[in-house]
Design an enzyme around this catalytic site. Structure first.
Site, short mmCIF file in Angstrom:
data_model
loop_
_atom_site.label_atom_id
_atom_site.label_comp_id
_atom_site.label_asym_id
_atom_site.label_seq_id
_atom_site.Cartn_x
_atom_site.Cartn_y
_atom_site.Cartn_z
N GLY A 14 52.50 -15.39 68.77
CA GLY A 14 53.85 -15.67 68.29
C GLY A 14 54.95 -15.39 69.30
N HIS A 110 54.01 -27.77 73.03
CA HIS A 110 52.68 -27.93 73.63
C HIS A 110 52.79 -27.59 75.12
CE1 HIS A 110 48.61 -29.54 73.88
NE2 HIS A 110 48.97 -30.06 75.04
N ASP A 151 49.52 -34.25 68.84
CA ASP A 151 50.39 -34.21 70.03
C ASP A 151 50.96 -35.58 70.39
OD1 ASP A 151 49.76 -31.47 70.26
OD2 ASP A 151 48.03 -31.90 71.54
C1 GRF Z 1 51.89 -21.83 73.51
O1 GRF Z 1 51.38 -22.08 74.78
C2 GRF Z 1 52.28 -23.11 72.83
O2 GRF Z 1 52.75 -24.10 73.72
C3 GRF Z 1 50.99 -23.57 72.20
O3 GRF Z 1 50.33 -22.40 71.79
C4 GRF Z 1 50.79 -21.29 72.59
C5 GRF Z 1 51.31 -20.28 71.60
O4 GRF Z 1 51.61 -19.04 72.16
N1 GRF Z 1 51.23 -24.51 71.13
P1 GRF Z 1 52.45 -18.00 71.29
O5 GRF Z 1 51.67 -17.72 70.02
O6 GRF Z 1 53.80 -18.61 71.01
O7 GRF Z 1 52.54 -16.77 72.13
#
Ligand code: GRF
Length: 196
Positions: A14, A110, A151
């Site tokens: 998160g 993403h 995506d």
């Molecule tokens: C991020 O790299 C985001 O782009 C992808 O999943 C990862 C999540 O990381 N969808 P976090 O949980 O926000 O630390």
């Protein structure tokens, strides 16, 4: 003008959620939007604990099938009357019920320059491994609308980073993440401003 009401869905750490919450309190979303609720498909998501400590409303749903999970999400989210639903490391595909309930207002981040390195299975560290294996000179991150593909929704914003010769998937991931924390709040701001 009334603050826009945001919900965030996470599955793990998160850190993007944290960036969004912080932006709503003291960054580019301040005075424009507030995070009303954080939900997860994973009761053990570390980010839920952080959100609780921030006195945000949180919930998790444990239904196993996509339809049941999405219907449970819809019930939990309904009282918050959200203007946008932000996926931030949410590791499930959004099905037709949830898509319809928040039509045109679900965003995702993403960790690649979509449409490159998107689609089923392109998650987490695998994205960065694929970029390094291809020998690309640049990578980055993308915020896009969520549609019924994986995506594939309309791209709302991107940021690029260089790929360095000494990069490992982990160092590249860290460089991209730093940009994600800037890109997501900024793109949400533009999205909300354009839709009001
Ligand atoms: C991020 O790299 C985001 O782009 C992808 O999943 C990862 C999540 O990381 N969808 P976090 O949980 O926000 O630390």
């Amino acid at each position: 003008m009334a603050l826009k009401r945001l919900g965030i869905l996470i599955s793990g750490t998160g850190s993007n959620m944290k960036a969004l919450v912080e932006a709503s309190r003291s960054g580019c979303l301040q005075g424009l939007a507030e995070v009303k609720v954080v939900g997860s498909n994973n009761p053990d998501a570390a980010g839920l604990e952080w959100a609780k400590n921030q006195r945000l409303d949180t919930f998790s749903v444990t239904e196993k099938t996509r339809d049941a999970r999405d219907l449970a999400m819809i019930e939990k989210l309904k009282p918050y009357n959200l203007d946008a639903l932000l996926l931030a490391g949410y590791d499930r595909i959004v099905g037709p019920n949830l898509l319809q309930a928040y039509h045109g207002t679900i965003l995702n981040i993403h960790p690649s320059l979509l449409p490159a390195y998107g689609g089923k299975g392109m998650v987490g560290i695998q994205v960065h491994q694929a970029v390094l294996a291809a020998g690309d000179a640049e990578s980055g991150c993308t915020v896009h609308l969520v549609d019924d593909g994986v995506d594939t929704g309309r791209i709302l914003g991107q940021k690029t980073v260089p790929v360095l010769s000494e990069d490992t998937p982990e160092t590249l991931q860290a460089r991209v993440l730093e940009q994600e924390y800037q890109l997501y709040p900024q793109t949400v701001k533009e999205f909300l401003s354009a839709s009001s």
